[in-house]
Motif scaffolding. Sequence first.
Motif, mmCIF file in Angstrom:
data_model
loop_
_atom_site.group_PDB
_atom_site.id
_atom_site.type_symbol
_atom_site.label_atom_id
_atom_site.label_comp_id
_atom_site.label_asym_id
_atom_site.label_seq_id
_atom_site.Cartn_x
_atom_site.Cartn_y
_atom_site.Cartn_z
ATOM 1 N N SER A 6 0.830 -1.205 0.000
ATOM 2 C CA SER A 6 0.000 0.000 0.000
ATOM 3 C C SER A 6 0.864 1.254 0.000
ATOM 4 O O SER A 6 2.029 1.229 0.414
ATOM 5 C CB SER A 6 -0.913 0.018 1.228
ATOM 6 N N ALA A 7 0.268 2.354 -0.462
ATOM 7 C CA ALA A 7 0.973 3.637 -0.435
ATOM 8 C C ALA A 7 1.309 4.018 0.993
ATOM 9 O O ALA A 7 2.369 4.605 1.266
ATOM 10 C CB ALA A 7 0.109 4.715 -1.097
ATOM 11 N N GLU A 8 0.418 3.678 1.925
ATOM 12 C CA GLU A 8 0.666 3.987 3.332
ATOM 13 C C GLU A 8 1.886 3.247 3.858
ATOM 14 O O GLU A 8 2.703 3.800 4.599
ATOM 15 C CB GLU A 8 -0.561 3.639 4.179
ATOM 16 N N GLU A 9 2.022 1.973 3.462
ATOM 17 C CA GLU A 9 3.182 1.200 3.924
ATOM 18 C C GLU A 9 4.469 1.721 3.304
ATOM 19 O O GLU A 9 5.505 1.794 3.964
ATOM 20 C CB GLU A 9 3.019 -0.282 3.589
ATOM 21 N N VAL B 73 -5.443 0.265 -3.709
ATOM 22 C CA VAL B 73 -4.772 -0.742 -2.874
ATOM 23 C C VAL B 73 -3.291 -0.416 -2.716
ATOM 24 O O VAL B 73 -2.786 -0.285 -1.608
ATOM 25 C CB VAL B 73 -4.950 -2.153 -3.461
ATOM 26 N N GLY B 74 -2.574 -0.297 -3.835
ATOM 27 C CA GLY B 74 -1.153 0.005 -3.733
ATOM 28 C C GLY B 74 -0.395 -0.351 -4.994
ATOM 29 O O GLY B 74 -0.931 -0.238 -6.106
ATOM 30 N N TYR B 75 0.834 -0.822 -4.827
ATOM 31 C CA TYR B 75 1.718 -1.096 -5.953
ATOM 32 C C TYR B 75 2.366 -2.467 -5.779
ATOM 33 O O TYR B 75 2.507 -2.974 -4.668
ATOM 34 C CB TYR B 75 2.812 -0.035 -6.052
ATOM 35 N N GLY C 291 -7.890 -5.571 -12.453
ATOM 36 C CA GLY C 291 -8.015 -4.753 -11.244
ATOM 37 C C GLY C 291 -6.877 -3.790 -11.052
ATOM 38 O O GLY C 291 -6.761 -3.173 -10.016
ATOM 39 N N SER C 292 -5.983 -3.656 -12.054
ATOM 40 C CA SER C 292 -4.859 -2.746 -11.875
ATOM 41 C C SER C 292 -4.798 -1.751 -13.022
ATOM 42 O O SER C 292 -5.251 -2.006 -14.123
ATOM 43 C CB SER C 292 -3.549 -3.523 -11.806
ATOM 44 N N THR C 293 -4.240 -0.579 -12.714
ATOM 45 C CA THR C 293 -4.003 0.457 -13.704
ATOM 46 C C THR C 293 -2.634 1.040 -13.399
ATOM 47 O O THR C 293 -1.907 0.540 -12.578
ATOM 48 C CB THR C 293 -5.077 1.555 -13.628
ATOM 49 N N HIS C 294 -2.331 2.160 -14.043
ATOM 50 C CA HIS C 294 -1.027 2.809 -13.823
ATOM 51 C C HIS C 294 -1.198 4.030 -12.940
ATOM 52 O O HIS C 294 -2.228 4.663 -12.923
ATOM 53 C CB HIS C 294 -0.405 3.224 -15.161
#
Length: 238
Positions: free
Chosen positions: A170-173, A213-215, A234-237
């Motif tokens: 996640s971006a938070e992590e 969600v994140g990367y 479920g993913s994009t850039h």
Amino acid sequence: MRVLIVEDEPHLAEAVRDGLRLEAIAADIASDGNTALELLSVNSYDLAVLDRDIPGPSGDEIARRIVASGSGTPILMLTAADRIDDKASGFELGADDYLTKPFELRELVLRLRALDRRRAYARPPVRQIAGLRLDPFRREVFRDERYVALTRKQFAVLEVLVAAEGGVVSAEELLERAWDENANPLTNAVRITVSALRKRLGEPWIIETAPGVGYRINTDTNTIAPGSDTTTPGSTHA
């Protein structure tokens, strides 16, 4: 890597923090035992650097609490107490390493890297995934044998993503692991850094975005073409 520095001498603490940042190691500072315990209760640290003689609960008490918590956070005692009895009691408290003042910053960095490697002993020192080869000790990255020059922050973010072995981070992590506590949780620094990192690594894109969600590092054989919408479902850039 994110480190907690428990040191009541402000100039030394700040010098260590700034030196670690140059090595892509995020660091928070606690100048007393109570602050250290508070930070440990809300953040996940890869390592703790403890001075033994600090206001409030001592460094020894902090070490006891870390060990009792079962977190497994490695402890490096950084202190002027240099007698063999002092060192012995430090190790008996649960310290994983002991460095006396005065010290060289380079030695501290090497010891921290060694402790981190020991903590994650199941991971090879040089990590490889999807054509990437990342050496955390030389701070070098290669993609398909091509050297990739990264900034310190880009390297820190990539190190976290590679360690996840294709899992979503996640971006938070990322903000927690690659930045310090002064980072604004509402900042777009993660998105900007990931976008720049993606470009540095080159085409086809290897870092995938899971919206909301994140990367993750794309481990599929078919990597992501720039500008393409045919990514993993479920993913994009970014």
